[in-house]
Design an enzyme around this catalytic site. Structure first.
Site, mmCIF file in Angstrom:
data_model
loop_
_atom_site.group_PDB
_atom_site.id
_atom_site.type_symbol
_atom_site.label_atom_id
_atom_site.label_comp_id
_atom_site.label_asym_id
_atom_site.label_seq_id
_atom_site.Cartn_x
_atom_site.Cartn_y
_atom_site.Cartn_z
ATOM 1 C CE LYS A 72 45.398 48.266 89.715
ATOM 2 N NZ LYS A 72 45.299 49.740 89.656
ATOM 3 C CD GLU B 245 36.843 43.509 103.254
ATOM 4 O OE1 GLU B 245 35.673 43.925 103.401
ATOM 5 O OE2 GLU B 245 37.431 42.827 104.096
ATOM 6 C CB CYS C 94 33.060 50.624 101.069
ATOM 7 S SG CYS C 94 34.203 50.470 102.436
ATOM 8 C CD GLU D 298 29.379 51.553 96.669
ATOM 9 O OE1 GLU D 298 29.798 50.985 95.649
ATOM 10 O OE2 GLU D 298 29.925 51.462 97.776
HETATM 11 P P1 NAP Z 1 37.152 49.387 91.128
HETATM 12 O O1 NAP Z 1 36.930 49.995 89.810
HETATM 13 O O2 NAP Z 1 36.649 48.026 91.378
HETATM 14 O O3 NAP Z 1 38.712 49.477 91.383
HETATM 15 C C1 NAP Z 1 39.356 48.953 92.526
HETATM 16 C C2 NAP Z 1 40.759 48.539 92.136
HETATM 17 O O4 NAP Z 1 40.705 47.451 91.196
HETATM 18 C C3 NAP Z 1 41.569 49.617 91.440
HETATM 19 O O5 NAP Z 1 42.930 49.466 91.778
HETATM 20 C C4 NAP Z 1 41.328 49.293 89.981
HETATM 21 O O6 NAP Z 1 42.286 49.837 89.119
HETATM 22 C C5 NAP Z 1 41.382 47.781 89.990
HETATM 23 N N1 NAP Z 1 40.674 47.129 88.899
HETATM 24 C C6 NAP Z 1 39.809 47.642 87.994
HETATM 25 N N2 NAP Z 1 39.371 46.676 87.163
HETATM 26 C C7 NAP Z 1 39.971 45.517 87.537
HETATM 27 C C8 NAP Z 1 39.916 44.165 87.087
HETATM 28 N N3 NAP Z 1 39.131 43.804 86.080
HETATM 29 N N4 NAP Z 1 40.645 43.232 87.733
HETATM 30 C C9 NAP Z 1 41.415 43.562 88.787
HETATM 31 N N5 NAP Z 1 41.524 44.821 89.254
HETATM 32 C C10 NAP Z 1 40.794 45.793 88.651
HETATM 33 O O7 NAP Z 1 36.561 50.259 92.277
HETATM 34 P P2 NAP Z 1 36.582 51.820 92.394
HETATM 35 O O8 NAP Z 1 35.390 52.313 91.675
HETATM 36 O O9 NAP Z 1 37.905 52.362 92.044
HETATM 37 O O10 NAP Z 1 36.407 51.959 93.971
HETATM 38 C C11 NAP Z 1 35.196 52.198 94.572
HETATM 39 C C12 NAP Z 1 34.519 50.913 95.011
HETATM 40 O O11 NAP Z 1 35.282 50.258 96.004
HETATM 41 C C13 NAP Z 1 33.185 51.147 95.641
HETATM 42 O O12 NAP Z 1 32.236 50.250 95.125
HETATM 43 C C14 NAP Z 1 33.418 50.878 97.115
HETATM 44 O O13 NAP Z 1 32.305 50.490 97.840
HETATM 45 C C15 NAP Z 1 34.453 49.839 97.075
HETATM 46 N N6 NAP Z 1 35.212 49.822 98.331
HETATM 47 C C16 NAP Z 1 34.962 48.797 99.221
HETATM 48 C C17 NAP Z 1 35.625 48.751 100.440
HETATM 49 C C18 NAP Z 1 35.363 47.658 101.429
HETATM 50 O O14 NAP Z 1 36.153 47.509 102.349
HETATM 51 N N7 NAP Z 1 34.322 46.866 101.266
HETATM 52 C C19 NAP Z 1 36.561 49.746 100.742
HETATM 53 C C20 NAP Z 1 36.788 50.766 99.825
HETATM 54 C C21 NAP Z 1 36.103 50.784 98.609
HETATM 55 P P3 NAP Z 1 41.986 51.319 88.559
HETATM 56 O O15 NAP Z 1 42.212 52.231 89.691
HETATM 57 O O16 NAP Z 1 42.958 51.575 87.507
HETATM 58 O O17 NAP Z 1 40.584 51.308 88.045
#
Ligand code: NAP
Ligand code: MG
Length: 484
Positions: A189, A263, A297, A394
């Site tokens: 997804k 991650e 990230c 963050e």
């Molecule tokens: P997020 O809200 O956690 O979303 C990530 C993904 O999970 C999206 O596809 C999201 O769908 C989905 N999602 C949301 N709620 C969920 C749930 N309860 N259960 C399962 N999946 C769910 O993160 P974001 O704000 O979009 O992304 C930014 C974050 O990602 C930052 O904190 C960043 O540090 C982290 N990140 C980490 C890495 C790494 O390698 N460590 C790499 C890139 C990003 P939707 O898009 O519809 O919300």
């Protein structure tokens, strides 16, 4: 946009043409080798964050769709993919890599239109690295026994994969390539705001003629990710996203016995010693935090500068910030593109207000911004203290928080004083100092005299609240295998 100011040379607009892209008005789900309609009727628009114009309608999957995708993946796993000769699996993965290269221009433009990142980055970093991941893991497909001698490597089954919006195609490649190489099948997804390159990848997977169901791509919001991850018939969960969602996933999986890799977020320290090559270090700092609008990230969002070179470093960073071009992401001159969504911009803006309220000193360039779309100027806060929220939380935007230090012990303590542990950077001309720092900094990836370098052969992942498990390299293979 990009009007000449004192610090900007008047560059002629150099827009990448949109002519080579084929964008459907509406996209279905990719399940069992076909684009299908959802069992429900909900769709939403994906927009270009640089002008808020609508691009395509994306399907909101229902739990029934999720179930259908998992069943397709299970069926393919049992009947075809896990039984296939590993060298044959490798050929399919090579084919995907070649097709990504062939269609790289279209993929880069789509990534930039849908996500807001500068075309220079999607063209030179995201898409080539995505192809490189498929090439790299294709090579391992028939060598797993050599990668893990005497450990009888076996696939896990169906992998449920959920990815964020900051590197859409690259994150899909990080997840799909090793899973397939190890003999697993996949349901992925993408993030709701950046599904287009994942759907384009689905077309590529069709062109590569993979067995139906080996890779399934379902779109939608967070709850779709949740129902995929919680589906009883998936064997492995791979999630990249926020620490907040990662924690809820970990809680839900606690007693399931399923394999998982998470991650999550980061708050990396970039450390400049007085003996560092200062100009290169400043370039590294600028790259570390302003690259991809800080939607990284591992962004070097905390800068620690040794006191004796502080004034010099700050002046140089200001000079450099003043020449960054913020604007149309399709323009090849652009350094900083659009913030991915209105929601993310609101979060970043709140932190910028908070930084000032906390007493830190704000610096932003005098650079005009476009009238529509989501934009944030490259921002630097000085006079920041360890207790300020802008140096602890963050932000996921182009916001740098600067502090000073006098001794190695002090900077190690400050750099490690965070709940995250994904990455760090060290700038010095002393090799011994590098080894001392890298052995004491608690971060999964540490760059020395460089920043934001990635290679498929090199593992990536965090400690503490940055998650666990590694992607890339042999570690990334092990995450998709049962090993004796
Ligand atoms: P997020 O809200 O956690 O979303 C990530 C993904 O999970 C999206 O596809 C999201 O769908 C989905 N999602 C949301 N709620 C969920 C749930 N309860 N259960 C399962 N999946 C769910 O993160 P974001 O704000 O979009 O992304 C930014 C974050 O990602 C930052 O904190 C960043 O540090 C982290 N990140 C980490 C890495 C790494 O390698 N460590 C790499 C890139 C990003 P939707 O898009 O519809 O919300
Ligand atoms: Mg979009």
């Amino acid at each position: 946009m990009n009007q000449p100011t004192d610090n900007h040379w008047p560059l002629t607009e150099a827009l990448e043409s949109r002519e080579s892209i084929r964008l459907a008005k509406s996209y279905g789900l990719f399940v069992n080798g076909q684009f299908i309609r959802s069992s429900g009727s909900k769709k939403y628009w994906t927009i270009n964050p640089a002008n808020e114009k609508r691009l395509s309608r994306i399907t909101e999957s229902t739990p029934k769709d999720v179930d259908r995708a998992v069943r397709a993946a299970r069926n393919c796993y049992e009947k075809h993919w896990s039984r296939m000769k590993p060298s044959e699996r490798g050929k399919y993965i090579y084919r995907i890599a070649r097709l990504i290269q062939e269609q790289s221009r279209e993929l880069a433009i789509l990534e930039t239109l849908d996500g807001g990142k500068p075309i220079r980055e999607s063209r030179d970093i995201d898409i080539p690295l995505a192809a490189a991941h498929f090439f790299y893991y294709a090579g391992w497909a028939d060598k797993l026994k050599y990668a893990f001698p005497n450990r009888n490597p076996r696939p896990l089954g169906v992998a449920a994969q959920v990815i964020p919006w900051n590197f859409p195609l690259l994150m899909a490649a990080w997840k799909i390539a090793p899973a397939l190489a190890c003999g697993n099948t996949v349901v992925l997804k993408p993030a709701e705001t950046t599904s287009l390159t994942a759907l384009k990848l689905a077309e590529i997977i069709q062109q590569a003629d993979l067995p139906a169901g080996a890779v399934n791509i379902i779109t939608g919001h967070g709850p779709v990710g949740q129902s995929l991850i919680q589906h009883p018939d998936v064997d492995k969960i791979a999630f990249t996203g926020s620490t907040h969602v990662g924690k809820s996933i970990q809680t839900a999986l606690a007693t399931s016995g399923k394999r998982s890799t998470l991650e999550l977020g980061g708050k990396a320290a970039n450390i400049i010693f007085a003996d560092a090559p200062i100009d290169q270090a400043v370039e590294g700092v600028v790259n570390g935090i302003y690259f991809n609008q800080g939607h990284v990230c591992c962004a070097g969002s905390r800068l620690f500068v040794e006191e004796s070179v502080y004034d010099q470093v700050i002046e140089k960073i200001k000079d450099r910030i003043d020449t960054l071009r913020v604007g149309e992401p399709l323009d090849k001159n652009t350094d900083i593109g659009a913030i991915n969504s209105k929601k993310q911009l609101a979060i970043i803006d709140q932190y910028i207000e908070l930084g000032t309220a906390e007493g830190a000193h704000l610096y932003q360039p005098d650079c005009p911004l476009p009238d529509s779309g989501f934009w944030c100027l490259p921002t630097m806060f000085t006079d920041v203290s360890q207790s300020n929220r802008i140096s602890r939380e963050e932000i996921f935007g182009p916001v740098l928080a600067v502090q000073t230090f006098r001794t190695v012990a002090e900077v190690i303590k400050k750099a490690n004083n965070t709940r995250y542990g994904l990455s760090a950077g060290v700038w010095t001309n002393k090799g011994s100092k590098i080894f001392n720092m890298t052995s004491q900094l608690k971060a999964g990836v540490i760059w020395a005299n460089t920043y934001n370098q990635f290679d498929p052969a090199s593992p990536f992942g965090g400690y503490k609240e940055s998650g666990f498990g590694r992607e890339g390299g042999l570690h990334g293979l092990a995450a998709y295998l049962a090993l004796k």
